[in-house]
Design a protein around this motif. Sequence first.
Motif, PDB file in Angstrom:
ATOM      1  N   UNK A 157       0.366   8.512   6.937  1.00  0.00           N
ATOM      2  CA  UNK A 157      -0.027   9.123   5.666  1.00  0.00           C
ATOM      3  C   UNK A 157      -1.035   8.241   4.937  1.00  0.00           C
ATOM      4  N   UNK A 158      -0.816   6.931   4.972  1.00  0.00           N
ATOM      5  CA  UNK A 158      -1.754   6.017   4.305  1.00  0.00           C
ATOM      6  C   UNK A 158      -3.125   6.078   4.971  1.00  0.00           C
ATOM      7  N   UNK A 159      -3.156   6.173   6.299  1.00  0.00           N
ATOM      8  CA  UNK A 159      -4.423   6.252   7.017  1.00  0.00           C
ATOM      9  C   UNK A 159      -5.196   7.508   6.627  1.00  0.00           C
TER      10      UNK A 159
ATOM     11  N   UNK B 231       0.833  -1.206   0.000  1.00  0.00           N
ATOM     12  CA  UNK B 231       0.000   0.000   0.000  1.00  0.00           C
ATOM     13  C   UNK B 231       0.864   1.251   0.000  1.00  0.00           C
ATOM     14  N   UNK B 232       1.884   1.270   0.853  1.00  0.00           N
ATOM     15  CA  UNK B 232       2.775   2.432   0.909  1.00  0.00           C
ATOM     16  C   UNK B 232       3.465   2.663  -0.432  1.00  0.00           C
ATOM     17  N   UNK B 233       3.888   1.569  -1.050  1.00  0.00           N
ATOM     18  CA  UNK B 233       4.572   1.677  -2.341  1.00  0.00           C
ATOM     19  C   UNK B 233       3.627   2.173  -3.434  1.00  0.00           C
ATOM     20  N   UNK B 234       2.450   1.583  -3.534  1.00  0.00           N
ATOM     21  CA  UNK B 234       1.519   1.918  -4.613  1.00  0.00           C
ATOM     22  C   UNK B 234       0.906   3.309  -4.461  1.00  0.00           C
ATOM     23  N   UNK B 235       0.758   3.768  -3.224  1.00  0.00           N
ATOM     24  CA  UNK B 235       0.125   5.076  -3.004  1.00  0.00           C
ATOM     25  C   UNK B 235       1.147   6.179  -2.773  1.00  0.00           C
ATOM     26  N   UNK B 236       2.434   5.830  -2.823  1.00  0.00           N
ATOM     27  CA  UNK B 236       3.507   6.805  -2.622  1.00  0.00           C
ATOM     28  C   UNK B 236       3.379   7.478  -1.257  1.00  0.00           C
ATOM     29  N   UNK B 237       3.114   6.663  -0.241  1.00  0.00           N
ATOM     30  CA  UNK B 237       3.011   7.160   1.126  1.00  0.00           C
ATOM     31  C   UNK B 237       4.286   6.805   1.886  1.00  0.00           C
ATOM     32  N   UNK B 238       4.764   7.722   2.716  1.00  0.00           N
ATOM     33  CA  UNK B 238       5.998   7.491   3.468  1.00  0.00           C
ATOM     34  C   UNK B 238       5.769   6.789   4.799  1.00  0.00           C
TER      35      UNK B 238
END
Length: 237
Positions: free
Chosen positions: A225-227, A214-221
């Motif tokens: 940030x993903x939440x 998820x972090x990789x696909x959404x470019x979240x650090x």
Amino acid sequence: MTTPPVSETPTTIRVLLADDEEMIRHGVRMILQHADGIEVVGEAVNGAEAVTLAAELRPDVALVDIRMPVLDGLAAIAPLIALDPRPQVVMLTTFGDEENVTRALQAGAGGFLLKDEGPDELIRSVRAAAAGDAVLSPGVTGTVIKRMLQGGAAPAPSGTPGATGPASAEDRVAALTDREREVLAMLGAGLPNLEIGLRLGIGVGTVKTHVAAILEKTDSDSRVQAALLAHRAGLAS
């Protein structure tokens, strides 16, 4: 963005402390060194020293003060999360410093902890960070999350300059699988890896694999940030 590696919680959690106040470092060290499975491997008095020591000592968790000389905690986040292996960065702050906490989470910190939290909360937070869970002090979480949701917290990917609204959030989650969207929704609800696994009937290691994807696909650090992205995309309330 550097995606954190997928790994199990270490048997002994290695912690780096970074704070220019000796009394704070001493107090935190005294608490952690009496906790089972936690070892304080180094102490830094500023952000620059924290980055140098982190590269050398390879801690699992870095507890970093926001306000420090030479290089403050905010400026130290980027080089810390760029390290391989990447430490989980938890910011140490005081009550009422919501603006800097918001900036820290936007920069990729994995959470924040109030300096006046009790020993049990400090130990729990270090263990949660080492397990890959977000660390958010209850005292100011609501205010900070509200500020981030209103202020464009999660940066848009480099391929979509200037895109910060709900449409860009939907675009960012479009590549996720159905199971990854389920996990992202649960991140948005603030659930730790263990509870996500129990609800979905999968192991914690599998949850971590999904979170990394998820972090990789959404470019979240970070999972914080993903939440927030889950809220923006309408996956979590």
